[in-house]
Write a protein that holds these residues in place. Structure first.
Motif, mmCIF file in Angstrom:
data_model
loop_
_atom_site.group_PDB
_atom_site.id
_atom_site.type_symbol
_atom_site.label_atom_id
_atom_site.label_comp_id
_atom_site.label_asym_id
_atom_site.label_seq_id
_atom_site.Cartn_x
_atom_site.Cartn_y
_atom_site.Cartn_z
ATOM 1 N N GLY A 147 40.135 -62.135 84.467
ATOM 2 C CA GLY A 147 39.755 -63.438 84.981
ATOM 3 C C GLY A 147 38.939 -64.263 84.018
ATOM 4 N N VAL A 148 38.691 -63.745 82.817
ATOM 5 C CA VAL A 148 37.883 -64.439 81.821
ATOM 6 C C VAL A 148 38.679 -64.679 80.546
ATOM 7 C CG1 VAL A 148 35.789 -64.329 80.423
ATOM 8 C CG2 VAL A 148 35.773 -63.427 82.761
ATOM 9 N N SER A 149 39.417 -63.671 80.102
ATOM 10 C CA SER A 149 40.177 -63.764 78.855
ATOM 11 C C SER A 149 41.416 -64.628 79.060
ATOM 12 C CB SER A 149 40.599 -62.369 78.393
ATOM 13 O OG SER A 149 39.482 -61.521 78.257
ATOM 14 N N ASP A 150 41.690 -65.520 78.079
ATOM 15 C CA ASP A 150 42.877 -66.372 78.145
ATOM 16 C C ASP A 150 44.098 -65.533 77.760
ATOM 17 O OD1 ASP A 150 44.909 -68.257 77.877
ATOM 18 O OD2 ASP A 150 43.548 -69.801 77.151
ATOM 19 N N ASP A 165 47.969 -72.944 79.682
ATOM 20 C CA ASP A 165 49.129 -73.766 79.360
ATOM 21 C C ASP A 165 50.334 -73.208 80.112
ATOM 22 O OD1 ASP A 165 50.651 -75.738 78.264
ATOM 23 O OD2 ASP A 165 50.296 -75.185 76.176
ATOM 24 N N THR A 166 51.441 -73.957 80.050
ATOM 25 C CA THR A 166 52.649 -73.550 80.758
ATOM 26 C C THR A 166 53.230 -72.281 80.158
ATOM 27 O OG1 THR A 166 53.157 -75.848 81.320
ATOM 28 C CG2 THR A 166 54.961 -74.272 81.422
ATOM 29 N N ALA A 199 41.870 -72.324 85.333
ATOM 30 C CA ALA A 199 40.484 -72.704 85.587
ATOM 31 C C ALA A 199 40.444 -74.157 86.038
ATOM 32 C CB ALA A 199 39.643 -72.512 84.335
ATOM 33 N N ASP A 200 39.472 -74.514 86.859
ATOM 34 C CA ASP A 200 39.320 -75.903 87.286
ATOM 35 C C ASP A 200 39.210 -76.808 86.064
ATOM 36 O OD1 ASP A 200 39.311 -74.903 89.820
ATOM 37 O OD2 ASP A 200 37.169 -75.226 90.188
ATOM 38 N N GLY A 201 39.904 -77.950 86.116
ATOM 39 C CA GLY A 201 39.805 -78.929 85.046
ATOM 40 C C GLY A 201 40.462 -78.517 83.754
ATOM 41 N N THR A 202 41.472 -77.655 83.807
ATOM 42 C CA THR A 202 42.174 -77.246 82.589
ATOM 43 C C THR A 202 42.888 -78.440 81.964
ATOM 44 O OG1 THR A 202 42.497 -75.009 83.415
ATOM 45 C CG2 THR A 202 43.944 -75.717 81.646
ATOM 46 N N VAL A 249 46.295 -72.514 91.048
ATOM 47 C CA VAL A 249 46.135 -73.632 90.111
ATOM 48 C C VAL A 249 44.737 -74.220 90.143
ATOM 49 C CG1 VAL A 249 48.587 -74.165 90.376
ATOM 50 C CG2 VAL A 249 46.897 -75.460 91.694
ATOM 51 N N GLY A 250 43.858 -73.675 90.976
ATOM 52 C CA GLY A 250 42.499 -74.186 91.042
ATOM 53 C C GLY A 250 42.473 -75.646 91.448
#
Length: 849
Positions: free
Chosen positions: A41-44, A74-75, A112-115, A149-150
């Motif tokens: 939940g932290v690592s991209d 990203d997608t 994450a919110d506001g990505t 999608v937050g």
């Protein structure tokens, strides 16, 4: 009540999900090298997952996610290859890719919110993107995971595209975004099956567009949308088990054909409708709470129809029929495909360890059979392999699942279900090439899921379930029957969801006396799409893509008393290569057509919101069958069989004859209502103004086993030495559940099915009380004639209705009731009973195995 049970069951299943595969199954684990995604939940994890997609383009590979929260920025795009000029090779791109989670609740792909890039609702962007048109995106699936999608107003959870076979399976999407499931971003999406999906939040929950190729939903939950729960335009959409909790409309259909079953729409607004419709629509069993109306139907400006809830059954146009009968859908009983938990991996067996090569060149039939016979509960075919099957493999013993891990089978062999320990055997997740098929030949159940396969043949008596199944164009294989579904045993019952056959030799689905319930049906080419030769068939939602040279064949053929209802059934063509005869129905000696010009629509599209071939009332009318020739014609799988009335010899292979002596016989008499006449040597039949006798005959059906009854004939010995005139007799059969009776105690007052009060009822030809039976317990099988020259001889009576009722009997015994037909005659017809030395018999022609 059904919705509550469904939601509770899904909750249990979600928590029970634990999808795992053996290390050698060829599954791509995104947390393992060379990818190394970390679900903390932290690592991209975007780059790691995208690399797994790029490394496995069109490979029939499972991209696997162990439980965890996978942060993405990203997608995630399905992979493709480039040609020599750097352009995408569309033919090989964006297909045969499966996202698979360990469990729906345990695996979350999260924004994450506001990505960055996901903030503009006017230019939305997806988290998962699965490819563009044309309709070549075979086998793409997303299974057992969630997408969150937050708070990103421009986010789309999944832009999903698959062709012919592919599924959204136990998927949840949630968040404050633009669209939950986008099925409109490119044309030619589908056919597809969305099974038990949940959409929480978003402006639009599910968006559907495009003219082809149909979409099927079973178990769709929509909650908290701000604009609309689901909207669709131009497509053929079939939805069962929709549960919407919203203040906005649950469904808006701007055009196209929609079939909606068992919907439960709550929340709502006092001035709104739960469903807004401007296209073709069939709705059945819809519950509504909070809305002013269940349906607002507005096919054109100024033309509006408001429908209150609850809705039992509604169509936008009157049902189509070619013969008289009830103009409502058939309402066959519905059963869902069994969901078996993935068992412990130590109970799995790999055919490669038993000598299989998996190279598509060496025959692997024997090795697969050895794996099955090893005692394994699951046999798995590793991904990346092609198993050649040229012979017959029996699904037997302890086996409960064959799973392909998205691998391939080549060859024209078969998997054959025979009897064994588990009640249900599942075969799933395989792409088959050539004419490979499955044969159901057992008393137990077979479930076929998520497969491309040449053919599925129903010869057994157990249940057959078919989910998300397609076949390719294998018409060139002349020695094989290439219908994707061939139900040849009248006792088999099949439930199917999203079936896509494309053979050019047909018919594509053949039903011979069996029962088929089909939710979501798509076909291609111009051979007959459905051929019903007796039996019961209900199709709910169908897209017929009529292409290629038009053959002089009807789209749908119904014969031999078939009971059929077609809801949301559309044919479409880009080039006007349409079936001119949409539906052909034959009843007795009459054949009638529904030309496409008389169906709804015009030009390149025609449809029926509901068509009904309803024969249940017709089959029970007295006087329709008056034929018992000395050389009777029986039927086996639609073909006539000549049976000699004296010797009983059957002039064809594939059947065997069984003669059942009567187990109990008796006369009952109205004038002596409580007298028992079961022990006498004679069976009297009378029908006069002052006297009435009926004959009861009980037969034990245990000797038939599980074989289908293809013909039935009653044989009686006439006791009269002389007959002054021909005598007509009504023949009735008491159906399943009729009260059993004992020869030593039966009488007029307690005989099952005997009508004590009514003057005949609907099954008495002359409407006189002497012919009366209780119509809810009895089927009219026909009229038997005993002629003057039959005195002292054996007489026979056979009819298709008699065979049908006997074949459908499952409680082990059947009762035949004989009553007088001609009340004006002072008749006194007598037959010899079993105590008299020449017992009545019921001769059956059984399907031979």
């Amino acid at each position: 009540m059904r919705t509550f049970i469904l939601v509770t069951l899904l909750s249990v299943l979600m928590h029970a999900e634990d999808i795992r595969f053996p290390d050698d199954a060829g599954v791509i684990d995104v947390t393992q090298a060379p990818y190394g995604a970390v679900g903390d939940g932290v690592s991209d994890c975007t780059a790691a997952i995208q690399k797994a997609l790029a490394d496995n383009v069109s490979g029939n590979r499972i991209i696997y996610f162990p439980n965890g929260i996978y942060l993405v920025s990203d997608t995630l795009r399905w992979g493709s290859r480039k040609d020599g000029k750097g352009k995408t090779e569309s033919g090989s791109a964006w297909k045969r890719t499966i996202f698979q989670g360990q469990s729906r609740d345990g695996v979350v792909l999260k924004l994450a919110d506001g990505t960055a890039g996901f903030g503009d609702a006017a230019a939305p962007k997806s988290v998962i993107w699965t490819g563009l048109k044309p309709a070549q995106r075979f086998r793409n699936s997303v299974r057992n995971l969630s997408v969150d999608v937050g708070n990103n107003p421009g986010a789309i959870a999944i832009q999903y595209n698959t062709s012919n076979q592919g599924t959204l399976h136990h998927v949840t999407v949630r968040g404050q975004g633009a669209i939950g499931l986008d099925l409109s971003y490119t044309n030619e999406i589908g056919p597809l099956l969305a099974l038990d999906c949940v959409v929480e939040g978003f402006a639009t929950g599910v968006k559907i567009g495009g003219t082809v190729n149909s979409m099927t939903f079973d178990g769709l939950e929509l909650r908290g949308q701000s604009r609309v729960g689901m909207e669709t335009q131009s497509q053929v959409v079939t939805i069962r088990g929709l549960r919407s909790v919203n203040s906005v409309p649950a469904l808006i259909s701007y055009s196209g054909v929609v079939t909606l079953l068992e919907a439960d729409c709550s929340g709502g607004a006092a001035d709104a409708a739960a469903v807004v419709n401007a296209g073709a629509m069939f709705v059945r069993d819809m519950a509504v709470a909070g809305y002013a109306h269940a349906i607002r139907h507005q096919p054109k400006e100024g033309d509006e129809q408001l429908v209150a809830g609850p809705v039992t059954e509604w169509t936008d146009t009157a049902p189509f029929q070619l013969f008289d009968g009830k103009a409502v859908s058939l309402r066959l009983p519905i059963e869902d495909c069994p969901i078996l938990p993935y068992g412990p991996l130590e109970t799995w067996a790999n055919p490669l360890t038993f000598g299989a090569m998996g190279d598509g060149k060496n025959d692997d039939t024997a090795a697969i059979q050895q794996a099955i016979d090893s005692g394994a509960r699951t046999v798995y075919l590793p991904a990346g392999k092609s198993f050649l099957v040229l012979g017959e493999v029996e699904l037997r013993g302890a086996l409960e699942r064959v799973i392909g891990c998205e691998s391939r089978i080549k060859g024209d062999g078969t998997f054959v279900l025979v009897d064994g320990a588990p009640e249900t055997v599942v075969v799933e997740r395989i792409e088959c090439e050539g004419g490979f098929g499955l044969v159901h030949r057992a008393k137990r159940n077979l479930a076929v899921r998520n497969m491309m396969i040449g053919r599925i043949i129903g010869e057994g008596t157990g249940k057959l379930f078919v989910d998300d199944v397609s076949n390719h164009n294998h018409g060139q294989i002349k020695h094989l029957p290439m219908s994707i579904l061939r139900l040849t045993n009248p006792r088999i019952r099949c439930w199917a969801r999203q079936v896509n056959p494309e053979p050019t030799t047909g018919p594509k689905i053949l039903v011979q006396g069996a029962t088929l319930w089909l939710l979501g049906y798509k076909t291609e080419s111009s051979n007959t799409t459905l051929f019903v030769d007796g039996g019961k068939v209900e199709v709910l939602g169908a897209h017929v893509y009529a292409q290629g040279p038009v053959k002089q064949l009807p789209c749908v053929v119904i014969r031999d008393g078939g009971q059929v209802s077609l809801a949301g059934f559309r044919q479409y063509s880009f080039k006007n290569t349409m079936f001119e005869d949409f539906i052909e129905e034959t009843r007795g000696s009459k054949t009638r057509m529904l030309p496409r010009g008389q169906a709804s629509g015009h030009g390149l599209v025609n449809w029926v919101s509901l068509f009904v071939a309803e024969s249940r009332d017709q089959a029970g009318r007295a006087g329709e069958v008056r034929d018992q020739p000395s050389q009777i014609s029986w039927r086996l799988q639609g073909k006539p069989l000549s049976v000699d009335a004296t010797t009983g010899a059957v002039a064809a292979s594939g059947v065997r004859k069984v003669s059942l002596p009567v187990a109990a016989d008796a006369s009952i008499r109205k004038q002596e209502a409580q007298a028992n006449n079961g022990g006498g040597a004679r069976l009297a039949l009378k029908s006069t103004d002052y006297s009435c006798n009926k004959i009861y005959l009980q037969f034990d059906l245990s000797r038939r086993g599980d074989r289908a009854v293809t013909a039935a004939e009653l044989v009686l010995q006439v006791a009269n030495d002389k007959l002054d005139a021909d005598e007509n007799i009504n023949v009735f059969v008491l159906g399943n559940g009729a009260k059993p009776w004992d020869e030593a105690s039966i009488n007029w007052d307690n005989a099952p099915g005997n009508n004590l009060e009514s003057k005949g009822g609907p099954y008495a030809v002359d409407k006189h009380w002497r012919g009366g039976v209780i119509h809810k317990q009895a089927y009219f099988a026909g009229t038997m004639t005993v002629r003057t020259q039959d005195a002292g001889r054996a007489v026979r009576f056979g009819s298709a209705r008699l065979a049908q009722v006997v074949d459908e009997d499952f409680d082990g015994q059947v009762t035949v009731v004989l009553t007088g037909h001609d009340s004006a005659k002072d008749n006194n017809l007598v037959f010899i009973s079993r105590e008299g030395g020449t017992a009545p018999t019921l001769d059956l022609a059984l399907e031979k195995r």
